[in-house]
Motif scaffolding. Structure first.
Motif, PDB file in Angstrom:
ATOM      1  N   ALA A  83       0.747  -1.126   0.223  1.00  0.00           N
ATOM      2  CA  ALA A  83       0.141   0.034  -0.068  1.00  0.00           C
ATOM      3  C   ALA A  83       0.949   1.228   0.126  1.00  0.00           C
ATOM      4  CB  ALA A  83      -1.065   0.090   1.233  1.00  0.00           C
ATOM      5  N   ASN A  84       0.452   2.332  -0.699  1.00  0.00           N
ATOM      6  CA  ASN A  84       1.175   3.380  -0.693  1.00  0.00           C
ATOM      7  C   ASN A  84       0.629   4.656   0.267  1.00  0.00           C
ATOM      8  OD1 ASN A  84       2.455   2.399  -2.789  1.00  0.00           O
ATOM      9  ND2 ASN A  84       1.767   3.774  -4.450  1.00  0.00           N
ATOM     10  N   TYR A  85       1.435   5.066   1.141  1.00  0.00           N
ATOM     11  CA  TYR A  85       1.247   5.905   2.136  1.00  0.00           C
ATOM     12  C   TYR A  85       1.883   7.432   2.297  1.00  0.00           C
ATOM     13  CZ  TYR A  85       0.145   1.527   4.613  1.00  0.00           C
ATOM     14  OH  TYR A  85      -0.379   0.408   5.162  1.00  0.00           O
ATOM     15  N   LEU A  86       1.083   8.344   2.789  1.00  0.00           N
ATOM     16  CA  LEU A  86       1.649   9.450   2.980  1.00  0.00           C
ATOM     17  C   LEU A  86       2.012   9.697   4.496  1.00  0.00           C
ATOM     18  CD1 LEU A  86       2.658  12.412   2.255  1.00  0.00           C
ATOM     19  CD2 LEU A  86      -0.112  13.105   2.469  1.00  0.00           C
ATOM     20  N   GLY A 215      -2.862   7.521  -6.297  1.00  0.00           N
ATOM     21  CA  GLY A 215      -1.587   6.619  -6.313  1.00  0.00           C
ATOM     22  C   GLY A 215      -1.283   6.484  -4.878  1.00  0.00           C
ATOM     23  N   LEU A 216      -1.949   7.208  -3.979  1.00  0.00           N
ATOM     24  CA  LEU A 216      -1.924   7.134  -2.357  1.00  0.00           C
ATOM     25  C   LEU A 216      -3.104   6.443  -1.731  1.00  0.00           C
ATOM     26  CD1 LEU A 216      -0.173  10.471  -1.465  1.00  0.00           C
ATOM     27  CD2 LEU A 216       1.048   8.238  -1.207  1.00  0.00           C
ATOM     28  N   GLN A 217      -3.080   5.411  -0.897  1.00  0.00           N
ATOM     29  CA  GLN A 217      -4.278   4.833  -0.361  1.00  0.00           C
ATOM     30  C   GLN A 217      -4.547   5.208   1.002  1.00  0.00           C
ATOM     31  OE1 GLN A 217      -1.827   2.412  -1.995  1.00  0.00           O
ATOM     32  NE2 GLN A 217      -3.076   3.051  -3.640  1.00  0.00           N
ATOM     33  N   ALA A 218      -3.390   5.634   1.960  1.00  0.00           N
ATOM     34  CA  ALA A 218      -3.864   6.149   3.207  1.00  0.00           C
ATOM     35  C   ALA A 218      -2.791   7.111   3.557  1.00  0.00           C
ATOM     36  CB  ALA A 218      -3.922   5.021   4.059  1.00  0.00           C
ATOM     37  N   ILE A 219      -3.266   7.868   4.710  1.00  0.00           N
ATOM     38  CA  ILE A 219      -2.161   8.639   5.569  1.00  0.00           C
ATOM     39  C   ILE A 219      -1.833   8.082   6.706  1.00  0.00           C
ATOM     40  CG2 ILE A 219      -2.211  10.763   6.820  1.00  0.00           C
ATOM     41  CD1 ILE A 219      -4.025  12.069   4.729  1.00  0.00           C
TER      42      ILE A 219
END
Length: 291
Positions: A83-86, A215-219
């Motif tokens: 998963a991609n995160y910020l 492109g980001l799934q979650a913070i």
């Protein structure tokens, strides 16, 4: 082990680990530069990340061996490597970076930071960061922008270029929301409304959310606390950091969080309000961790 023995020993081992992994990194980087095929370049990019994660893993093992840090970490459940995160965190010291690497290495995609452009000249690490596609930002003061308005927007362009690369592989984009390290003097100069934090800079967060799109799934919000007080990298290497507390919280990226921060006044005010609310919650979490 006496500190006059441990300190040079740990520094030497960390330097040796950095040198060995940097050499491997540079070899793969050279291959990536001379092989234009996209499939090869993606495979080599994954190899570069594996080398970087190995470097962090060895560093973590050295800190585990030579320090006596008590770790209190919560919120690791549910983290995913695909998963991609910020990642948003408070910032007090350079120690924050090895702390984040210790807690998150191989639990989420490899962390990439937005770095000041001057850091590219750091021996070994600067070229390594460049090889790993870390974005280097050249921040301009208001006075400079007033004299040279043509420089306005360059940071945003650099952010978009970096995020375009990030979309090709799983990634965690790291942002220290305050934009600088916390000190009591900065806190007082800002007249910060938070007890443990500086005022947040919403623009950088908004730019990344907009540039990365879906492109980001979650913070991933991260609160870092040193109960023993402010510390430096030398304190960490010398074994003087006794306890680190870290709290993590995931939250979804609502559609309303993406927008044109520069051109849409209503969105900008709404986003700033969201960041301020988030920062009030972060301040309360840090207070609970300290308490």
């Amino acid at each position: 082990m006496p500190v006059f023995i441990r300190l040079p020993l740990v520094i030497g081992l960390l330097a040796g680990n950095t040198l060995l992994h940097s050499l491997a990194l540079f070899v793969l980087t050279l291959c990536k530069l001379v092989l234009p095929l996209p499939a090869w370049r993606r495979a080599l990019s994954r190899g570069l990340v594996a080398i970087a994660e190995s470097w962090i893993g060895v560093n973590n093992a050295l800190f585990e061996l030579f320090t006596r840090i008590h770790w209190q970490v919560d919120g690791l459940d549910g983290l995913r490597r695909d998963a991609n995160y910020l990642v948003l965190a408070n910032h007090q010291s350079w120690v924050d970076i090895p702390v984040l690497q210790k807690v998150l290495n191989r639990r989420i995609p490899f962390l990439r930071f937005f770095l000041k452009s001057q850091l590219i000249w750091v021996p070994l690490l600067g070229p390594a960061w460049w090889a790993l596609d870390f974005p280097f930002m050249k921040r301009y003061s208001r006075e400079t922008l007033a004299k040279h308005p043509e420089l306005a927007g360059r940071d945003m362009a650099a952010t978009r270029r970096a995020c375009a690369k990030f979309r090709q592989l799983p990634v965690s984009v790291m942002n220290f929301v305050e934009g600088t390290r916390f000190t009591p003097a900065k806190h007082d100069a800002q007249d910060s409304p938070y007890r443990h934090l500086l005022r947040p800079r919403a623009g950088g967060v908004a730019f990344v959310l907009d540039a990365m799109g879906d492109g980001l799934q979650a913070i991933l919000e991260v609160a870092i606390v040193y109960p023993g007080g402010p510390c430096s990298m030398l304190d960490l290497i010398g074994g003087r950091v006794r306890e680190v507390r870290v709290s993590l919280r995931q939250c979804p990226i609502e559609p309303g969080l993406r927008g044109d921060y520069e051109g849409d006044e209503a969105y900008r005010q709404r986003f700033q309000s969201w960041v301020n609310d988030l920062w009030h919650e972060q301040d309360a979490r840090i207070g609970r961790l300290l308490g």
